[in-house]
Design an enzyme around this catalytic site. Structure first.
Site, mmCIF file in Angstrom:
data_model
loop_
_atom_site.group_PDB
_atom_site.id
_atom_site.type_symbol
_atom_site.label_atom_id
_atom_site.label_comp_id
_atom_site.label_asym_id
_atom_site.label_seq_id
_atom_site.Cartn_x
_atom_site.Cartn_y
_atom_site.Cartn_z
ATOM 1 N N GLU A 133 0.808 -1.223 0.000
ATOM 2 C CA GLU A 133 0.000 0.000 0.000
ATOM 3 C C GLU A 133 0.838 1.268 0.000
ATOM 4 O OE1 GLU A 133 -2.926 -0.715 3.114
ATOM 5 O OE2 GLU A 133 -3.969 -2.129 1.813
ATOM 6 N N GLU A 154 -6.540 -9.405 -3.390
ATOM 7 C CA GLU A 154 -7.322 -9.443 -2.138
ATOM 8 C C GLU A 154 -8.799 -9.230 -2.440
ATOM 9 O OE1 GLU A 154 -5.728 -6.760 0.834
ATOM 10 O OE2 GLU A 154 -3.665 -7.301 0.387
#
Ligand SMILES: *[C@@H]1O[C@H](CO)[C@@H](O)[C@H](O)[C@H]1NC(C)=O
Ligand SMILES: *[C@@H]1O[C@H](CO)[C@@H](O)[C@H](O)[C@H]1NC(C)=O
Ligand SMILES: *[C@@H]1O[C@H](CO)[C@@H](O)[C@H](O)[C@H]1NC(C)=O
Ligand SMILES: *[C@@H]1O[C@H](CO)[C@@H](O)[C@H](O)[C@H]1NC(C)=O
Length: 586
Positions: free
Chosen positions: A377, A462
């Protein structure tokens, strides 16, 4: 049959009297000459222009000196390349439109803008609810400084609502490609497409715009065509006797044993010592990621006390069942997910601790994990850059590469080009795919088209649908995302974020606690069937040939004739060359 699909001649010989050595090559060449005109023949004609209703995957990630012509000849737009000057275009809000010429190219300039939303626009005759509108445009901003790249957005105004249709960080002095799209949730008898930039000081340059709607049927057909082209292979089995004569009416059974496409889910330590969970998992998936067990806060709760025990056990379970594991993650750039002790370190202590974490976890798993999320991220957070300097991400990736040069280092978004320039050789893009509601498949495909131009492996890492959506709609949306992802040739794997705990899952479970499917679980089971070749059988034709379209993977093929059977294993992949399987039955 699309011209890219190849024929794989496979020779079975079913005779007790064939001398093995001498017949082998001769039979192969005859098989090629006789039966398979497509095989290895140079393509005589250039690729045909896309048929009506087909999808144009064209996208660009570099900034170009001149725009290309509009996709779909502009689709439903009038005067998409400004050949007819301003015809069909008008200012949205207060700005001035004019035509400018550079070399032989005419384009539109919106200048004297007074507010962010002021820019060039075109009225649309109507919008159809549920249609998939794909949009593209070339953009440039003139007036900003060279280094800033203000966002230019395409917006649709209809029925008093504003629908976002995509955006791009447009540059000064070269053209940037915007690709996006939208799906209107209502019919509208009129609408407006306009381009805006939050920076009112910049002029917006626009050229080669296109807006092309597709029906659901057309969209689904694109997916079918693309799945066939990128995930399957046309195979021809050739059953002959030792003289090379085709054997008519031989029975063929085709069974796919494994699939090449990596598809899996997150798991947690809850899978250890739970045989039901284990069995449920291994009968479905070939890929896994560990939800938290490899993360720094899990493996080094106290500084210097490193333990990989839980993660190792999970990895052993996966290895024993041929399940590929993605490494997740070396570091996480979100400040709230650091080990507690890390927050109080000085910059130089943090640097040492960071390098030691990378060294420790990556050497512990070196050679065992084909990919690693390195700085998770990093587009959303900047914990490491804020403490260690703006170059920290590049240093982290470089160090990671040194420790395990074989693994592919994943970024979770598309800020990839700098990393490439920084000399990272095996880079991949992980798109998390936590959908908050109904997926915008047009936008999803447009983003994948653009990312595909970077020629890096792209994984959805994800995937789930937010649990504020009811379970029936979670399932519908999941089905849409899985099919869209699987049909995109640039997507090399899909991992769901559905690790099961006693309390449930992060956002979406596939089953209840007794491993009884929830609606999303049913979708996954159907998807698993749809990405495999199942229940295929038949007989050879009068030339001894049997053809089928097979998903990439390992197969067991059995051929029966005159009460004699042979069974052969065979791998079908995108790069599989023609194969000859020689079988001598006595
Ligand atoms: C057949 O091919 C193999 C390898 O392709 C070669 O070694 C062999 O000499 C060939 N045999 C004949 C009879 O041409
Ligand atoms: C709506 O626009 C499409 C083009 O997007 C056109 O084909 C269609 O005929 C229009 N329908 C109506 C009712 O105007
Ligand atoms: C929207 O328009 C299409 C045809 O253009 C029509 O089939 C459909 O029923 C309309 N939907 C609504 C909600 O009016
Ligand atoms: C099949 O078996 C029959 C009778 O045993 C025999 O005559 C025939 O040649 C066989 N055919 C092949 C293709 O081996």
């Amino acid at each position: 049959m699309p011209s890219s699909s190849l024929v794989l001649p496979i020779l079975f010989q079913l005779s007790a009297f064939c001398p093995l050595e001498t017949d082998f090559n001769a039979s192969f060449s005859r098989a090629v000459e006789r039966g398979h005109p497509h095989h290895r023949k140079p393509d005589p004609s250039p690729p045909a222009p896309p048929e009506h209703g087909s999808y144009d995957q064209t996208a660009f990630s570099e900034c170009l000196a001149a725009p290309t012509s509009p996709l779909y000849n502009g689709g439903v737009l009038k005067n998409p390349a400004f050949d007819a000057d301003l015809l069909g275009w008008s200012p949205f809000g207060g700005c001035t439109l004019k035509i400018q010429v550079q070399g032989r190219n005419k384009f539109l300039v919106a200048t004297n803008r007074n507010a962010g939303f002021h820019g060039p626009s075109q009225a649309l005759a109507n919008l159809t609810q549920g249609s998939k509108y794909t949009l593209s445009a070339w953009l440039q901003v003139n007036g900003g400084s060279d280094d800033t790249a203000p966002l230019v957005k395409a917006t649709i105004k209809a029925n008093g609502q504003y629908i976002s249709a995509g955006s791009v960080a447009a540059r000064n002095k070269c053209w940037t490609f915007l690709k996006g799209g939208f799906i209107p949730e209502f019919n509208a008898s009129s609408a407006t497409l306009y381009f805006e930039s939050s920076d009112p000081k910049v002029d917006i340059w626009l050229d080669s715009v296109s807006l092309q709607p597709f029906s659901d049927e057309e969209w689904s057909k694109h997916q079918d065509i693309s799945i066939k082209k990128s995930r399957t292979r046309s195979v021809t089995l050739s059953v002959t006797d030792c003289k090379g004569h085709g054997i008519h009416n031989a029975d063929i059974q085709v069974e796919q044993i494994t699939g090449d496409f990596p598809f899996g889910s997150a798991i947690a330590s809850t899978i250890l010592d739970n045989p039901t969970y284990q069995k449920w998992f291994v009968t479905r998936f070939n890929t896994a990621v560990f939800e938290n067990e490899m993360k720094w806060y899990s493996t080094e709760r106290q500084q210097g006390k490193v333990s990989y025990e839980t993660a190792d056990k999970m990895l052993d379970f996966c290895k024993a069942n041929n399940i590929l594991v993605r490494g997740h993650n070396v570091l996480w750039n979100d400040p709230q997910y650091q080990p507690g002790w890390v927050k109080d370190l000085s910059a130089s202590e943090l640097r040492t601790a960071t390098m030691s974490r990378i060294e420790s976890v990556m050497s512990h798993y070196a050679g065992k994990l084909p990919q690693w999320d390195v700085l998770n991220e990093m587009l959303h957070f900047n914990f490491f850059e804020s403490k260690l300097g703006s170059n920290a991400a590049v240093e982290i990736y470089k160090f990671a590469q040194e420790i395990d040069p074989e693994t592919t280092l994943f970024l979770n978004d598309f800020n990839v080009i700098e990393m490439k320039a920084a000399g990272i050789k095996k880079l991949g893009i992980g798109l998390e795919g936590h959908f908050s509601g109904k997926p915008n498949l047009v936008y999803m495909r447009a983003v994948l088209d653009k990312l595909a131009t970077l020629e890096l492996p792209i994984w959805l890492t994800e995937v789930d649908i937010m649990n504020s959506v009811d379970s029936e709609n979670q399932a519908i949306y999941l089905q849409q995302v899985l099919r869209e992802a699987f049909s995109h040739p640039a997507v090399k794997g899909i991992v769901l974020w559905t690790a099961l705990h006693p309390y449930g899952c992060y956002r979406m479970c596939l089953t209840d606690q007794n491993f009884k499917n929830l609606p999303a679980g049913n979708i996954v089971d159907v998807f698993l069937k749809n990405i495999r070749t199942v229940g295929l059988s038949g007989t050879t034709d009068h030339e001894g040939s049997f053809s089928f379209q097979g998903f990439h993977g390992e197969y067991e093929i059995s051929v029966t004739h005159n009460r004699t059977s042979v069974i052969k294993r065979l791998a079908i992949g995108p790069d599989t060359d023609s194969q000859t399987i020689h079988v001598l039955v006595s």
